[in-house]
Design an enzyme around this catalytic site. Structure first.
Site, short mmCIF file in Angstrom:
data_model
loop_
_atom_site.label_atom_id
_atom_site.label_comp_id
_atom_site.label_asym_id
_atom_site.label_seq_id
_atom_site.Cartn_x
_atom_site.Cartn_y
_atom_site.Cartn_z
N SER A 66 0.82 -1.22 0.00
CA SER A 66 0.00 0.00 0.00
C SER A 66 0.85 1.26 0.00
O SER A 66 2.01 1.26 0.44
CB SER A 66 -0.91 0.02 1.22
OG SER A 66 -1.62 -1.19 1.33
N GLN A 67 0.22 2.35 -0.43
CA GLN A 67 0.83 3.68 -0.38
C GLN A 67 1.19 4.01 1.08
O GLN A 67 0.39 3.72 1.97
CB GLN A 67 -0.23 4.65 -0.93
CG GLN A 67 0.13 6.09 -0.94
CD GLN A 67 -1.13 6.94 -1.21
OE1 GLN A 67 -2.25 6.44 -1.21
NE2 GLN A 67 -0.92 8.21 -1.43
#
Ligand code: SAH
Length: 235
Positions: free
Chosen positions: A85-86
């Site tokens: 994920s970011q």
């Protein structure tokens, strides 16, 4: 002969420079910039979360050829069509759980192991379930090599949770189910919190709070996660 020597020198020099360049990347500085520009600027204030994001070496959790992009403001592929994920989303989900050092946390979707490592900096025990065997094994080895002794990785179906280790103070789901999985609500402690991206193509990050036997659900922000696979959907 002279020409050969010249080419040889250029070759040696280029190998030296390339090596030096990739070794010379200042990952500490990149991590500091990531925390300041992507995470603090967007409103994450929990000191412990910021500290963990500064400490965990995200570039060790992405494929070697993507190392130089590890601190960019986006998710990255980790193989098997899955993503890490970011950074901001990792920080946001972690902050929403309001973790305590004595907590036991369940994560669904081990992936690279990065989110598990962030959690392990903040709580007593992290239990994490991954459905894809190769990812689970790789993450387990990496987390072991990095010295984490409070993370337990299981290959399995996250929809079932980890009943033998329940109830949990907090649950974090890092893949998107269409509905909040009922067994995960069951495995949440009274007073516990769960963050989960819910939906199909359009998803909403939800914060679920179990309080006085009631379930309170709050919408936080639209997100994009890989789908939470049903066991029979994977061939
Ligand atoms: N938290 C990870 C990112 C996860 S990507 C990290 O920090 O890198 C989502 C992961 O969820 C993928 O690895 C995917 O294989 C896994 N997943 C999907 N469906 C699942 C299920 N039913 N049970 C457990 N894991 C699942």
């Amino acid at each position: 002969m002279n020409r050969l020597l010249k080419y040889l020198l250029i070759f040696i020099l280029s190998v030296f420079l390339t090596n030096n360049y990739s070794q010379g990347i200042d990952f500490v500085a990149l991590r500091k910039a990531m925390v300041k520009n992507q995470i603090e600027k967007r409103g994450i204030r929990d000191k412990n979360v910021l500290k963990a994001m500064l400490k965990v070496e995200r570039h060790k959790f992405v494929p070697e050829e993507l190392k130089n992009y590890a601190y960019e403001d986006r998710p990255l592929p980790i193989g098997e069509d899955q993503t890490i994920s970011q950074p901001y989303i990792v920080a946001l989900m972690t902050e929403l759980l309001k973790l305590d050092p004595n907590d036991r946390v369940l994560e669904i979707g081990t992936g690279s192991g990065y989110q598990a490592a962030i959690l392990a900096e903040l709580v007593k025990e992290v239990y994490t379930i991954e459905i894809i065997e190769s990812l689970a094994k790789r993450a387990e080895k990496l987390l072991h090599d990095l010295g984490y002794k409070n993370i337990y990785v299981k290959i399995g179906d996250g929809y079932l949770g980890w009943p033998e280790k329940a109830p949990f103070d907090a649950i974090i789901v890092t893949c998107a189910p269409k509905e909040i999985p009922p067994l995960l609500i069951e495995q949440l402690k009274e007073g516990g919190k769960m963050v989960v991206p819910v939906g199909d193509f359009f998803q909403n990050l939800k914060l679920v709070i179990k309080k006085d036997t009631k379930i309170i659900v709050k919408d936080i922000v639209p997100v994009i996660f890989v789908p939470m696979i049903k066991k029979d959907e994977r061939n």
